[in-house]
Scaffold this active site. Structure first.
Site, PDB file in Angstrom:
ATOM      1  N   CYS A  13     -25.763   1.361  21.272  1.00 50.27           N
ATOM      2  CA  CYS A  13     -26.279   1.673  19.933  1.00 50.27           C
ATOM      3  C   CYS A  13     -25.851   0.570  18.960  1.00 50.27           C
ATOM      4  CB  CYS A  13     -25.736   3.034  19.529  1.00 50.27           C
ATOM      5  SG  CYS A  13     -25.479   3.244  17.790  1.00 50.27           S
ATOM      6  N   GLU A  14     -26.831   0.020  18.229  1.00 49.30           N
ATOM      7  CA  GLU A  14     -26.502  -1.123  17.359  1.00 49.30           C
ATOM      8  C   GLU A  14     -25.767  -0.707  16.093  1.00 49.30           C
ATOM      9  OE1 GLU A  14     -30.301  -2.940  16.628  1.00 49.30           O
ATOM     10  OE2 GLU A  14     -30.648  -1.791  14.816  1.00 49.30           O
ATOM     11  N   HIS A  15     -25.730   0.599  15.816  1.00 48.06           N
ATOM     12  CA  HIS A  15     -25.008   1.056  14.614  1.00 48.06           C
ATOM     13  C   HIS A  15     -23.519   1.250  14.873  1.00 48.06           C
ATOM     14  CE1 HIS A  15     -29.133   2.792  13.401  1.00 48.06           C
ATOM     15  NE2 HIS A  15     -28.969   1.589  12.896  1.00 48.06           N
ATOM     16  N   HIS A  16     -23.179   1.635  16.095  1.00 50.74           N
ATOM     17  CA  HIS A  16     -21.772   1.961  16.388  1.00 50.74           C
ATOM     18  C   HIS A  16     -21.199   1.193  17.583  1.00 50.74           C
ATOM     19  CE1 HIS A  16     -23.363   5.558  14.253  1.00 50.74           C
ATOM     20  NE2 HIS A  16     -22.163   5.567  13.692  1.00 50.74           N
ATOM     21  N   GLN A  38     -33.215   3.234  19.759  1.00 44.50           N
ATOM     22  CA  GLN A  38     -34.079   3.681  20.863  1.00 44.50           C
ATOM     23  C   GLN A  38     -35.562   3.417  20.571  1.00 44.50           C
ATOM     24  OE1 GLN A  38     -32.990   7.524  22.441  1.00 44.50           O
ATOM     25  NE2 GLN A  38     -35.043   7.842  23.260  1.00 44.50           N
ATOM     26  N   HIS A  72     -27.097   9.667  23.056  1.00 39.74           N
ATOM     27  CA  HIS A  72     -26.404   8.641  22.256  1.00 39.74           C
ATOM     28  C   HIS A  72     -24.949   9.061  22.118  1.00 39.74           C
ATOM     29  CE1 HIS A  72     -29.960   6.395  20.540  1.00 39.74           C
ATOM     30  NE2 HIS A  72     -30.504   7.346  21.283  1.00 39.74           N
ATOM     31  N   CYS A  98     -22.859   7.900  20.168  1.00 35.21           N
ATOM     32  CA  CYS A  98     -22.438   7.965  18.758  1.00 35.21           C
ATOM     33  C   CYS A  98     -22.712   9.353  18.188  1.00 35.21           C
ATOM     34  CB  CYS A  98     -23.141   6.897  17.928  1.00 35.21           C
ATOM     35  SG  CYS A  98     -24.916   7.086  17.860  1.00 35.21           S
TER      36      CYS A  98
HETATM   37  N1  LIG Z   1     -33.278   6.272  14.528  1.00 36.23           N
HETATM   38  C1  LIG Z   1     -32.186   6.012  15.240  1.00 36.23           C
HETATM   39  N2  LIG Z   1     -30.984   6.296  14.736  1.00 36.23           N
HETATM   40  C2  LIG Z   1     -29.905   6.048  15.508  1.00 36.23           C
HETATM   41  C3  LIG Z   1     -29.982   5.519  16.798  1.00 36.23           C
HETATM   42  N3  LIG Z   1     -28.725   5.399  17.295  1.00 36.23           N
HETATM   43  C4  LIG Z   1     -27.900   5.854  16.320  1.00 36.23           C
HETATM   44  N4  LIG Z   1     -28.603   6.246  15.232  1.00 36.23           N
HETATM   45  C5  LIG Z   1     -28.175   6.824  13.949  1.00 36.23           C
HETATM   46  O1  LIG Z   1     -27.833   5.844  13.024  1.00 36.23           O
HETATM   47  C6  LIG Z   1     -27.289   6.543  11.916  1.00 36.23           C
HETATM   48  C7  LIG Z   1     -26.289   5.696  11.164  1.00 36.23           C
HETATM   49  O2  LIG Z   1     -25.953   6.464  10.037  1.00 36.23           O
HETATM   50  P1  LIG Z   1     -24.721   6.196   9.054  1.00 36.23           P
HETATM   51  O3  LIG Z   1     -24.668   7.337   8.079  1.00 36.23           O
HETATM   52  O4  LIG Z   1     -24.840   4.825   8.493  1.00 36.23           O
HETATM   53  O5  LIG Z   1     -23.482   6.191  10.051  1.00 36.23           O
HETATM   54  P2  LIG Z   1     -22.328   7.281  10.265  1.00 36.23           P
HETATM   55  O6  LIG Z   1     -21.629   7.517   8.967  1.00 36.23           O
HETATM   56  O7  LIG Z   1     -21.503   6.822  11.400  1.00 36.23           O
HETATM   57  O8  LIG Z   1     -23.195   8.583  10.620  1.00 36.23           O
HETATM   58  P3  LIG Z   1     -22.852   9.811  11.569  1.00 36.23           P
HETATM   59  O9  LIG Z   1     -23.237   9.434  12.970  1.00 36.23           O
HETATM   60  O10 LIG Z   1     -23.737  10.911  11.019  1.00 36.23           O
HETATM   61  O11 LIG Z   1     -21.388  10.105  11.430  1.00 36.23           O
HETATM   62  C8  LIG Z   1     -26.714   7.837  12.497  1.00 36.23           C
HETATM   63  O12 LIG Z   1     -27.466   8.909  12.003  1.00 36.23           O
HETATM   64  C9  LIG Z   1     -26.944   7.675  13.999  1.00 36.23           C
HETATM   65  O13 LIG Z   1     -27.156   8.910  14.665  1.00 36.23           O
HETATM   66  C10 LIG Z   1     -31.281   5.241  17.308  1.00 36.23           C
HETATM   67  O14 LIG Z   1     -31.465   4.756  18.432  1.00 36.23           O
HETATM   68  N5  LIG Z   1     -32.338   5.503  16.513  1.00 36.23           N
HETATM   69 ZN   LIG Z   2     -24.783   4.911  17.030  1.00 32.77          ZN
END
Ligand SMILES: Nc1nc2c(ncn2[C@@H]2O[C@H](COP(=O)(O)OP(=O)(O)OP(=O)(O)O)[C@@H](O)[C@H]2O)c(=O)[nH]1
Ligand SMILES: [Zn+2]
Length: 219
Positions: free
Chosen positions: A109-112, A150, A178, A180
């Site tokens: 996952c590119e966010h985490h 994804q 996921h 995360c």
């Molecule tokens: N659309 C999409 N979202 C993703 C994917 N992988 C992770 N995410 C979401 O990216 C979002 C990042 O949100 P943020 O609020 O910036 O991060 P955060 O504070 O860690 O959020 P939480 O996961 O809700 O604790 C989260 O809602 C994740 O679930 C993906 O493949 N597609």
């Molecule tokens: Zn993530």
């Protein structure tokens, strides 16, 4: 820099034209230098976490992580690693759907920067060319080995196959967990995400679409 294969060049151009490329900034750096720099930075991260880098179990971790990033889990960022594609002329004139189901998919996952664990199903209706079956798995693997969301991963696989096969009649579906969502944050251990990318007849022809959806559900 290694010269890219024709297949890699075509896929790279097609993704850029559709604005589907993974956001990236090119560096003039070889993989050796890249690994050395990642290793040094990862060592700093570990130190900031107050881990003892002199411990024999931890000492080599920065080196292991840098190798894993560049050669393994993020190797799909570099088109030099695009798989060798075998295309066969469609002499048998197959014009029915071909499906490869339940392709193992592990991404990040590119966010985490934690794991995405899933399965992909790919269907296509051949035109002039038929692709070696394992090459579909390899294309899924190539784009999975990047930091991803994804939705983009699903589209990248679709466009890569459309480009290589010379037909828009391709469909991709991914079911994934996921980590995360599972191992942190909301900590939901049962939810899964399904994404679908449909091209050509799979999008516009209700019976072709139904046939793909039936294939997904194994009946
Ligand atoms: N659309 C999409 N979202 C993703 C994917 N992988 C992770 N995410 C979401 O990216 C979002 C990042 O949100 P943020 O609020 O910036 O991060 P955060 O504070 O860690 O959020 P939480 O996961 O809700 O604790 C989260 O809602 C994740 O679930 C993906 O493949 N597609
Ligand atoms: Zn993530």
């Amino acid at each position: 820099m290694t010269e890219l294969s024709l297949a890699a060049q075509k896929v790279k151009e097609a993704l850029a034209a559709k604005n589907l490329e993974t956001p990236s900034c090119r560096l003039t750096m070889d993989n050796c230098e890249r690994k050395n720099k990642i290793e040094a930075h990862f060592r700093e991260i570990m130190k900031l976490m107050e881990l003892d880098l002199t411990d024999d179990s931890l000492a080599e971790t920065p080196h292991r992580v840098s190798k894993m990033y560049v050669d393994e889990i993020f190797s799909g960022l570099y088109y030099e690693n695009f798989p060798k594609i075998t295309l066969i002329e469609n002499k048998m004139q197959v014009d029915e759907m071909i499906t490869v189901r339940d392709i193992t998919l592990t991404s990040v996952c590119e966010h985490h920067f934690v794991t995405i664990d899933g399965k992909a199903t790919v269907s296509y209706i051949p035109k002039d060319k038929v692709i070696g079956l394992s090459k579909i798995n390899r294309i899924v693997e190539f784009f999975s080995q990047r930091p991803q969301v994804q939705e983009r991963l699903t589209q990248q696989i679709l466009v890569a196959l459309q480009t290589l096969l010379g037909t828009v009649n391709v469909a991709v579906s991914i079911d994934a967990t996921h980590y995360c969502v599972k191992a942190r944050g909301i900590k939901d251990s049962s939810s899964m995400t399904t994404t679908t990318a449909l091209g050509g007849g799979f999008k516009t022809n209700p019976s072709t679409r139904q046939e793909f959806l039936r294939a997904l559900n194994h009946y």
